[in-house]
Structures are given as C-alpha cells and as structure tokens.
Scaffold this motif. Structure first.
Motif, mmCIF file in Angstrom:
data_model
loop_
_atom_site.group_PDB
_atom_site.id
_atom_site.type_symbol
_atom_site.label_atom_id
_atom_site.label_comp_id
_atom_site.label_asym_id
_atom_site.label_seq_id
_atom_site.Cartn_x
_atom_site.Cartn_y
_atom_site.Cartn_z
ATOM 1 N N ARG A 1 7.239 3.306 14.560
ATOM 2 C CA ARG A 1 6.549 3.284 13.274
ATOM 3 C C ARG A 1 7.139 2.261 12.309
ATOM 4 O O ARG A 1 6.490 1.840 11.360
ATOM 5 C CB ARG A 1 6.619 4.663 12.617
ATOM 6 N N VAL B 1 8.246 -0.851 10.255
ATOM 7 C CA VAL B 1 7.605 -2.141 10.027
ATOM 8 C C VAL B 1 8.620 -3.209 9.609
ATOM 9 O O VAL B 1 8.237 -4.325 9.269
ATOM 10 C CB VAL B 1 6.482 -2.029 8.971
ATOM 11 N N ALA C 1 6.700 3.095 6.082
ATOM 12 C CA ALA C 1 6.054 3.544 7.318
ATOM 13 C C ALA C 1 6.339 5.005 7.643
ATOM 14 O O ALA C 1 5.790 5.538 8.597
ATOM 15 C CB ALA C 1 6.527 2.671 8.482
#
Length: 73
Positions: free
Chosen positions: A9, A11, A57
């Motif tokens: 997840r 980023v 995220a």
C-alpha cells in the motif's frame, strides 16, 4: 505497542520516516517504507502514532496507545 506495515500500500511519501526516523526509513531502491523496529520504545510512541495518521496510503498499523493516553501499564 506493536507496529506493522503493508508495503504494497505504501506510496513512498516518506512522512513516516520524517516523523519517526528512529522507527521508519525508506528503501533506497523503491522509496517504500522500511520498519526499523516493530516494538518501538515508549519515547517513540507519540511519533509512531502521528506517522500512522499522516501516512496518505494507510500503510501503517499501530496496536497500542500513545504514552500520554496509556494508563494500562
């Protein structure tokens, strides 16, 4: 306190490494989060919670309360 990550997840925004550099770093290869310690010492708890809140995220999960709110010890 127990910290876990979902690197899929992540980023690579780096807010975690900026907020709690004793606990998080960024992988030099892909920029995604690296967990330096799964159970950070008490003085780092507030920063770890803040890092989890700032993660765009939602890649950081924290089980346990910040020291200031932890009355269960």
């Amino acid at each position: 306190m127990d910290v876990s990550l979902d690197r899929d997840r992540c980023v690579g925004a780096g807010m975690c490494a900026l907020t709690a550099p004793e606990v998080f770093d960024q992988d030099p290869e892909d920029g995604r989060v690296l967990l330096l310690t799964r159970r950070p010492p008490d003085p780092h708890r507030p920063a770890v919670h803040e890092a989890a809140l700032l993660c765009p995220a939602g890649a950081i999960s924290v089980l346990g309360r910040p020291v200031a709110d932890d009355t269960s010890a």
